[in-house]
Scaffold this active site. Structure first.
Site, PDB file in Angstrom:
ATOM      1  N   GLN A 279     -11.312  28.084  18.368  1.00 26.84           N
ATOM      2  CA  GLN A 279     -11.941  27.876  19.679  1.00 26.84           C
ATOM      3  C   GLN A 279     -10.939  28.117  20.811  1.00 26.84           C
ATOM      4  O   GLN A 279     -11.253  28.775  21.807  1.00 26.84           O
ATOM      5  CB  GLN A 279     -12.515  26.462  19.745  1.00 26.84           C
ATOM      6  CG  GLN A 279     -13.640  26.221  18.740  1.00 26.84           C
ATOM      7  CD  GLN A 279     -14.086  24.774  18.682  1.00 26.84           C
ATOM      8  OE1 GLN A 279     -13.655  23.940  19.476  1.00 26.84           O
ATOM      9  NE2 GLN A 279     -14.964  24.461  17.737  1.00 26.84           N
TER      10      GLN A 279
ATOM     11  N   HIS B 112     -12.675  25.107   7.674  1.00 30.35           N
ATOM     12  CA  HIS B 112     -11.404  24.532   7.234  1.00 30.35           C
ATOM     13  C   HIS B 112     -11.038  25.066   5.850  1.00 30.35           C
ATOM     14  O   HIS B 112     -11.341  24.443   4.831  1.00 30.35           O
ATOM     15  CB  HIS B 112     -11.489  23.002   7.192  1.00 30.35           C
ATOM     16  CG  HIS B 112     -11.486  22.355   8.535  1.00 30.35           C
ATOM     17  ND1 HIS B 112     -10.326  21.960   9.168  1.00 30.35           N
ATOM     18  CD2 HIS B 112     -12.498  22.052   9.374  1.00 30.35           C
ATOM     19  CE1 HIS B 112     -10.625  21.429  10.346  1.00 30.35           C
ATOM     20  NE2 HIS B 112     -11.935  21.476  10.499  1.00 30.35           N
TER      21      HIS B 112
ATOM     22  N   LYS C 224      -1.414   5.708  -5.395  1.00 28.42           N
ATOM     23  CA  LYS C 224      -2.489   5.568  -6.391  1.00 28.42           C
ATOM     24  C   LYS C 224      -3.287   6.854  -6.506  1.00 28.42           C
ATOM     25  O   LYS C 224      -3.697   7.249  -7.597  1.00 28.42           O
ATOM     26  CB  LYS C 224      -3.420   4.408  -6.010  1.00 28.42           C
ATOM     27  CG  LYS C 224      -2.790   3.040  -6.007  1.00 28.42           C
ATOM     28  CD  LYS C 224      -3.831   1.938  -5.847  1.00 28.42           C
ATOM     29  CE  LYS C 224      -4.617   2.039  -4.563  1.00 28.42           C
ATOM     30  NZ  LYS C 224      -3.795   1.894  -3.339  1.00 28.42           N
TER      31      LYS C 224
ATOM     32  N   CYS D 199     -10.529  26.054  13.070  1.00 31.19           N
ATOM     33  CA  CYS D 199     -11.482  25.193  13.773  1.00 31.19           C
ATOM     34  C   CYS D 199     -11.154  25.166  15.270  1.00 31.19           C
ATOM     35  O   CYS D 199     -11.411  26.134  15.976  1.00 31.19           O
ATOM     36  CB  CYS D 199     -11.505  23.796  13.150  1.00 31.19           C
ATOM     37  SG  CYS D 199     -12.950  22.819  13.641  1.00 31.19           S
TER      38      CYS D 199
ATOM     39  N   SER E 213       0.848  -1.196   0.000  1.00 25.53           N
ATOM     40  CA  SER E 213       0.000   0.000   0.000  1.00 25.53           C
ATOM     41  C   SER E 213       0.882   1.244   0.000  1.00 25.53           C
ATOM     42  O   SER E 213       2.106   1.163   0.082  1.00 25.53           O
ATOM     43  CB  SER E 213      -0.929  -0.008   1.219  1.00 25.53           C
ATOM     44  OG  SER E 213      -0.167  -0.027   2.413  1.00 25.53           O
TER      45      SER E 213
ATOM     46  N   GLU F 213      -8.295  25.050   4.329  1.00 21.55           N
ATOM     47  CA  GLU F 213      -7.302  24.237   3.611  1.00 21.55           C
ATOM     48  C   GLU F 213      -7.939  23.307   2.593  1.00 21.55           C
ATOM     49  O   GLU F 213      -7.291  22.904   1.612  1.00 21.55           O
ATOM     50  CB  GLU F 213      -6.449  23.422   4.597  1.00 21.55           C
ATOM     51  CG  GLU F 213      -7.172  22.323   5.351  1.00 21.55           C
ATOM     52  CD  GLU F 213      -7.782  22.758   6.667  1.00 21.55           C
ATOM     53  OE1 GLU F 213      -7.961  21.907   7.558  1.00 21.55           O
ATOM     54  OE2 GLU F 213      -8.108  23.965   6.802  1.00 21.55           O
TER      55      GLU F 213
ATOM     56  N   LYS G 248      11.947  -5.730 -19.831  1.00 19.14           N
ATOM     57  CA  LYS G 248      11.768  -6.943 -19.025  1.00 19.14           C
ATOM     58  C   LYS G 248      10.359  -6.985 -18.430  1.00 19.14           C
ATOM     59  O   LYS G 248       9.670  -8.019 -18.473  1.00 19.14           O
ATOM     60  CB  LYS G 248      12.813  -6.975 -17.915  1.00 19.14           C
ATOM     61  CG  LYS G 248      12.774  -8.231 -17.060  1.00 19.14           C
ATOM     62  CD  LYS G 248      13.913  -8.226 -16.049  1.00 19.14           C
ATOM     63  CE  LYS G 248      13.905  -9.492 -15.207  1.00 19.14           C
ATOM     64  NZ  LYS G 248      14.991  -9.481 -14.202  1.00 19.14           N
TER      65      LYS G 248
ATOM     66  N   THR H 220      12.324  -6.575 -10.549  1.00 21.04           N
ATOM     67  CA  THR H 220      11.004  -6.520 -11.191  1.00 21.04           C
ATOM     68  C   THR H 220      10.075  -7.639 -10.734  1.00 21.04           C
ATOM     69  O   THR H 220       8.898  -7.649 -11.090  1.00 21.04           O
ATOM     70  CB  THR H 220      11.145  -6.613 -12.721  1.00 21.04           C
ATOM     71  OG1 THR H 220      11.678  -7.895 -13.074  1.00 21.04           O
ATOM     72  CG2 THR H 220      12.062  -5.516 -13.249  1.00 21.04           C
TER      73      THR H 220
END
Length: 551
Positions: free
Chosen positions: A383, A505, A17, A379, A13, A507, A222, A187
């Site tokens: 506060q 938020h 992706k 956020c 993982s 961002e 290859k 590979t």
């Protein structure tokens, strides 16, 4: 007819992706195509909203209030695709929908199975998102070989069969590791990953080969031979210094040309001039600023992924490099924090949940307020800004949020009125985009340049307007609120060079080509502060003095 690009991952993982999908989307958009992206996550949580940031990283919020995977943040930063809840589905949400239908009797007594019922639900979700666009890019989370991702892989196999081979492309992201002991790239993991994919009926059309270092034609030949793909479809996706380089790396290897050829799509030539210019500015800063990010999840930077990128975008707006120091809030005490924070040109306290680290955040805010250092609270950062001001300026030493002390006599921050008594965590927050009116003459109004904005929220607690009088009497200014006047969205201190907290938020809406106004303004203020200190003390002498631009 809408064309489909399916992106899968193998070997391990965290190969990128999401960046790959976003970069392909960027290339296709640059050719004038209408693109959208979709992410399927195999885990059983309904959404990532209640997952620990240490487990999952950032929860990205869309305009419609969906709590989604952080990859959707990459999609929005790299493209202009409008994303909603429909663009991110988990196994948990799919099974929840299927079981609800089964309980209603929608399946008319049939045995409900993974095939066809789960796979049909996945395909239907793709088709809903695909309406009205030229190409949909579908990312399948997880790794080929995982049990939980099998229904999604089966669904995309069926999808290609149903829409036709000329309307779907399989792109497989894999790993070509560098073995230091042997001093060579291997590979074999890629070969085995493709073998696993082919075993379930999917032959990849393109391989994005992640590697620590570039590799040449010999390695590509290859991989092409053993994996049965065209050599021009073996892409060297080696490590780069910035994720924003990936679209240009892919363009150099004609990733988009190959995909469009496979899909039979003719377009105008790609135009990446703005993107290339942005990268040139990123690689050649004319100055720098140092920002202390005082948070509670700083040991895992993915928890603040969009925030980190938005700060970088703010630096791009001024042509400077932004150096982020990740400061663990729990480590800060008063007055020792003053020495710890003294080297920085700005202090930012981001969002978060729970009591841990709050005292350290309050100390950092006090330091920024008293020493006139630019401060940006987001956020939870707004506060805590209100709590610090109430305690140390308004003479309310027990002022607090009911999140941290339900029995506080001065609840300057408290739970949403309409959600009191709701204990279930999922779905109890103010989520998504809300309108906000900006006060004339405020830092926020100056930054945005408009009277009304819409920004995304993710929180349970709000500014208590019962304390508006005492706070404003001591100098705080409420410069942003919802049009109905119910919610306070932005607070500022006018007697400070730049001291602003916002409940939303910002961002989540920042892009490298379109830096968010508040981040642009914050970095501009930090740059002015740095230049003032530089002129007075010569503290920062490793870069020439850069001037803030239009902030």
């Amino acid at each position: 007819m809408t064309k489909y690009i399916f992106i899968t991952g193998g070997v391990v993982s965290s190969l990128g992706k999401g960046i790959a999908a976003a970069s392909i989307g960027c290339l296709l958009e640059s050719r004038g195509l209408r693109v959208t992206l979709q992410k399927f996550d195999p885990y059983l949580n309904v959404d990532p909203g209640t997952m620990s940031p240490f487990q999952h990283g950032e929860v990205f919020v869309t305009d419609d209030g969906a709590e989604t995977d952080l990859d959707l943040g990459h999609y929005e930063r790299f493209t202009h695709a409008p994303l909603t809840q429909a663009n991110n589905l988990t196994s948990g949400r799919l099974y929840e929908q299927i079981i609800a239908r089964e309980r209603r009797g929608d399946y008319l007594g049939k045995t409900v199975q993974v095939i066809p019922h789960v796979t049909n639900e996945i395909k239907a979700a793709m088709r809903r998102v695909a309406a009205g666009v030229d190409i949909i890019i579908v990312e399948i989370g997880g790794t080929v070989g995982d049990i939980e991702s099998l229904p999604f892989l089966e669904a995309i196999r069926q999808m290609r069969h149903e829409v036709g081979r000329e309307n779907a492309v399989f792109v497989h992201t894999t790993l070509v590791p560098w073995i230091a002991a042997a001093q060579e790239l291997k590979t074999k993991p890629t070969q085995h990953s493709v073998k696993e994919l082919r075993a379930i009926g999917i032959q990849p059309d393109m391989l994005l080969c992640r590697s620590e270092r570039p590799f040449g034609r010999e390695v590509k030949e290859k991989i092409a031979m053993f994996c049965d793909v065209d050599i021009e479809a073996v892409i060297c996706a080696n490590d780069v210094s910035s994720v924003y380089e990936v679209p240009l790396v892919f363009a150099d290897q004609k990733v988009d040309d190959f995909i469009l050829k496979q899909l039979g799509v003719t377009t105008k030539p790609r135009d990446l001039r703005r993107w290339a210019n942005m990268l040139t500015r990123m690689r050649n800063p004319i100055g720098e600023v140092d920002i202390a990010l005082v948070g509670k999840y700083v040991t895992y930077e993915d928890a603040y992924k969009s925030l980190k990128e938005a700060l970088l975008h703010g630096g791009l707006a001024h042509g400077v490099k932004v150096n982020i120091e990740w400061v663990e809030a729990e480590e800060l005490t008063w007055p020792e924090c003053c020495r710890r924070l003294q080297p920085y040109d700005g202090v930012l306290v981001p969002g978060g949940f729970g009591k841990r680290g709050i005292d350290g955040m309050l100390h950092a805010i006090r330091y920024a307020r008293e020493f006139k250092v630019p401060y940006f609270g987001i956020c939870l950062g707004m506060q805590t800004m209100v709590i610090e001001f109430a305690r140390n300026v308004c003479g309310l030493p027990q002022a607090d949020s009911t999140e941290f002390d339900p029995a506080t006599p001065h609840r300057v921050i408290y739970k949403l009125r309409e959600l009191k008594g709701v204990d279930e965590l999922g779905g109890t927050m103010r989520l998504g985009a809300y309108p906000c009116k900006l006060a004339e003459g405020s830092l926020a109004r100056e930054a945005y340049g408009v009277a009304e904005i819409r920004e995304r929220h993710r929180h349970r607690f709000e500014f208590n307007r019962e304390y508006e009088g005492v706070l404003t009497a001591h100098g705080m200014r409420l410069t942003g609120q919802t049009p109905d006047g119910v919610y306070v969205e932005i607070c500022e201190l006018p007697d400070h060079p730049w001291f602003l907290g916002c409940q939303f938020h910002p961002e989540f809406k920042s892009k490298p080509l379109e830096p968010h106004p508040l981040f642009r303004a914050f970095i501009g203020a930090a740059l002015r502060y740095r230049n003032e200190i530089f002129r007075k003390e010569g503290r920062h002498a490793n870069f020439p003095v850069a001037e803030a631009r239009g902030s």
